[in-house]
Design a protein around this motif. Structure first.
Motif, PDB file in Angstrom:
ATOM      1  N   LEU A  86      -5.630  58.523 -44.213  1.00 37.18           N
ATOM      2  CA  LEU A  86      -6.400  59.090 -43.099  1.00 37.18           C
ATOM      3  C   LEU A  86      -7.802  58.490 -43.006  1.00 37.18           C
ATOM      4  CD1 LEU A  86      -5.404  62.878 -43.220  1.00 37.18           C
ATOM      5  CD2 LEU A  86      -4.361  61.000 -41.913  1.00 37.18           C
ATOM      6  N   ALA A  87      -8.448  58.286 -44.146  1.00 36.94           N
ATOM      7  CA  ALA A  87      -9.792  57.696 -44.132  1.00 36.94           C
ATOM      8  C   ALA A  87      -9.749  56.250 -43.663  1.00 36.94           C
ATOM      9  CB  ALA A  87     -10.417  57.785 -45.523  1.00 36.94           C
ATOM     10  N   SER A  88      -8.721  55.509 -44.061  1.00 36.02           N
ATOM     11  CA  SER A  88      -8.593  54.113 -43.623  1.00 36.02           C
ATOM     12  C   SER A  88      -8.364  54.040 -42.125  1.00 36.02           C
ATOM     13  CB  SER A  88      -7.441  53.433 -44.373  1.00 36.02           C
ATOM     14  OG  SER A  88      -7.687  53.394 -45.762  1.00 36.02           O
ATOM     15  N   GLU A  89      -7.536  54.946 -41.579  1.00 38.97           N
ATOM     16  CA  GLU A  89      -7.323  54.976 -40.135  1.00 38.97           C
ATOM     17  C   GLU A  89      -8.611  55.327 -39.399  1.00 38.97           C
ATOM     18  OE1 GLU A  89      -4.121  57.232 -38.621  1.00 38.97           O
ATOM     19  OE2 GLU A  89      -2.624  55.757 -39.292  1.00 38.97           O
ATOM     20  N   LYS A  94     -13.378  53.255 -36.048  1.00 36.09           N
ATOM     21  CA  LYS A  94     -14.851  53.350 -35.998  1.00 36.09           C
ATOM     22  C   LYS A  94     -15.331  54.799 -35.989  1.00 36.09           C
ATOM     23  CE  LYS A  94     -14.846  48.867 -35.554  1.00 36.09           C
ATOM     24  NZ  LYS A  94     -15.140  48.006 -36.735  1.00 36.09           N
ATOM     25  N   ARG A  95     -14.573  55.675 -36.645  1.00 35.57           N
ATOM     26  CA  ARG A  95     -14.952  57.084 -36.769  1.00 35.57           C
ATOM     27  C   ARG A  95     -14.847  57.489 -38.235  1.00 35.57           C
ATOM     28  NH1 ARG A  95     -11.608  60.481 -32.448  1.00 35.57           N
ATOM     29  NH2 ARG A  95     -13.044  62.094 -33.211  1.00 35.57           N
ATOM     30  N   PRO A  96     -15.698  56.902 -39.078  1.00 36.21           N
ATOM     31  CA  PRO A  96     -15.577  57.150 -40.533  1.00 36.21           C
ATOM     32  C   PRO A  96     -15.747  58.623 -40.883  1.00 36.21           C
ATOM     33  CG  PRO A  96     -17.663  56.091 -40.005  1.00 36.21           C
ATOM     34  CD  PRO A  96     -16.834  56.045 -38.757  1.00 36.21           C
ATOM     35  N   ILE A  97     -15.120  59.008 -41.984  1.00 35.59           N
ATOM     36  CA  ILE A  97     -15.179  60.380 -42.457  1.00 35.59           C
ATOM     37  C   ILE A  97     -16.602  60.716 -42.911  1.00 35.59           C
ATOM     38  CG2 ILE A  97     -14.289  61.999 -44.175  1.00 35.59           C
ATOM     39  CD1 ILE A  97     -12.239  61.141 -42.097  1.00 35.59           C
ATOM     40  N   LEU A  98     -17.142  61.827 -42.424  1.00 32.36           N
ATOM     41  CA  LEU A  98     -18.500  62.234 -42.750  1.00 32.36           C
ATOM     42  C   LEU A  98     -18.647  62.456 -44.251  1.00 32.36           C
ATOM     43  CD1 LEU A  98     -21.314  63.069 -41.665  1.00 32.36           C
ATOM     44  CD2 LEU A  98     -20.418  65.417 -41.508  1.00 32.36           C
ATOM     45  N   ASP A  99     -19.611  61.790 -44.847  1.00 34.52           N
ATOM     46  CA  ASP A  99     -19.919  61.916 -46.277  1.00 34.52           C
ATOM     47  C   ASP A  99     -18.735  61.541 -47.173  1.00 34.52           C
ATOM     48  OD1 ASP A  99     -22.512  62.836 -45.707  1.00 34.52           O
ATOM     49  OD2 ASP A  99     -21.825  64.908 -45.594  1.00 34.52           O
ATOM     50  N   ASP A 100     -17.742  60.861 -46.596  1.00 36.71           N
ATOM     51  CA  ASP A 100     -16.560  60.443 -47.365  1.00 36.71           C
ATOM     52  C   ASP A 100     -15.875  61.625 -48.049  1.00 36.71           C
ATOM     53  OD1 ASP A 100     -16.587  57.811 -46.647  1.00 36.71           O
ATOM     54  OD2 ASP A 100     -17.630  57.111 -48.436  1.00 36.71           O
TER      55      ASP A 100
END
Length: 303
Positions: A86-89, A94-100
């Motif tokens: 999900l994080a890679s998608e 161009k919508r990275p996961i907030l604070d990973d």
């Protein structure tokens, strides 16, 4: 006709075709439990995850986890692999996961997962156990011997007897005397059916400690009643193992970290990084993480 996207990824792997393979099925909100179970049996991997919309929009997703035979309340490698996918998608869009940081709603509770990065981008994930370590009843060494086909002399009993412990998914933890014994272990399904039903524990987790080796802990996990004769890498087992080792340590306060190898004897070498924190004699937190490698993507058609 229903079309569903899926990805497969090797979890706790240093290279493709190592580690523990996972299938991740997207947009599964319309599927029934029976359909999910059938799809998991079709993939026939240790686990398959299904991604649904969360009940609470503050969370990332609702995740359901299935072995080929049953649904699990929590498991480590499905959380790590699903977070990686999900994080890679999200990164590609161009919508990275907030604070990973991701939060998954699961049967065991809300599970927090952190994305792992290096200079090349997202490489894996780390999951915190959804429940505090619990240490339950013991199991007679003779029963464990029957479960894995080893003489009772192969079971190391100086630090602890075989014991059921859990940080979200219960296993019978048994330390063996040496690496040769670990390699020789073989699951006996009839013994599992007689002595270790699924409602008692998810499986049998065997391990050895060899401080001069790298990694210093090697493990194997058998769960034939879940359709998993042997698991290449068991996040929920290893996160409970590191908690159990911290629990057994005489120090009242510590942070215990370990590199744990699994899957070597079945040709799927896996490497897990585990951590436990202990305060005032109580294990307060456990985590497990590792790298992931993408393998396949495609479309599943339901008719």
């Amino acid at each position: 006709m229903t079309l569903l996207r899926f990805n497969t990824v090797d979890v706790f792997a240093e290279h493709q075709f190592g580690g523990n393979p996972l299938a991740v099925v997207h947009g599964a909100d319309t599927l029934t439990t029976e359909q999910m179970q059938s799809i998991a049996a079709e993939f026939n991997l240790s686990e398959t995850t299904f991604v649904l919309r969360p009940a609470d929009p503050a969370n990332t997703a609702r995740i359901r986890i299935f072995t080929p035979r049953a649904e699990l309340p929590f498991a480590g490698h499905p959380n790590v692999g699903t977070a990686y996918v999900l994080a890679s998608e999200a990164e590609r869009r161009k919508r990275p996961i907030l604070d990973d940081t991701m939060k998954f709603e699961e049967l065991s509770g809300v599970v927090a997962v952190n994305v792992l990065r290096n200079g090349a981008g997202i490489v894996g994930a780390q999951v915190a156990a959804p429940q505090q370590l619990s240490v339950g009843s013991g199991l007679a060494p003779g029963i464990v011997s029957a479960l894995c086909g080893l003489p009772t002399a192969s079971i190391e009993q100086s630090r602890h007897l075989p014991v059921i412990a859990s940080a979200g998914n219960p296993f019978v933890f048994t330390q063996l005397r040496d690496r040769a014994a670990l390699s020789a272990a073989t699951p006996n399904q009839a013994a599992f059916e007689q002595h270790l039903p699924r409602e008692l524990a998810a499986g049998l987790f065997l391990y050895v400690r060899e401080p001069t080796s790298d990694p210093p802990i090697q493990a194997r996990m058998f769960a034939p009643l879940h359709g998993i004769p042997e698991d290449p890498a068991t996040g929920s087992g290893n996160v409970a193992l590191i908690g159990l080792l911290a629990h057994l340590n005489s120090k009242p306060d510590l942070v215990l970290k370990a590199r744990i190898g699994q899957g070597v004897d079945m040709g799927r070498p896996s490497l897990l990084q585990a951590m436990a924190a202990k305060r005032n004699g109580v294990v307060t937190a456990t985590q497990v993480g590792g790298r992931c490698v993408p393998v396949m993507s495609g479309t599943l058609t339901l008719r």
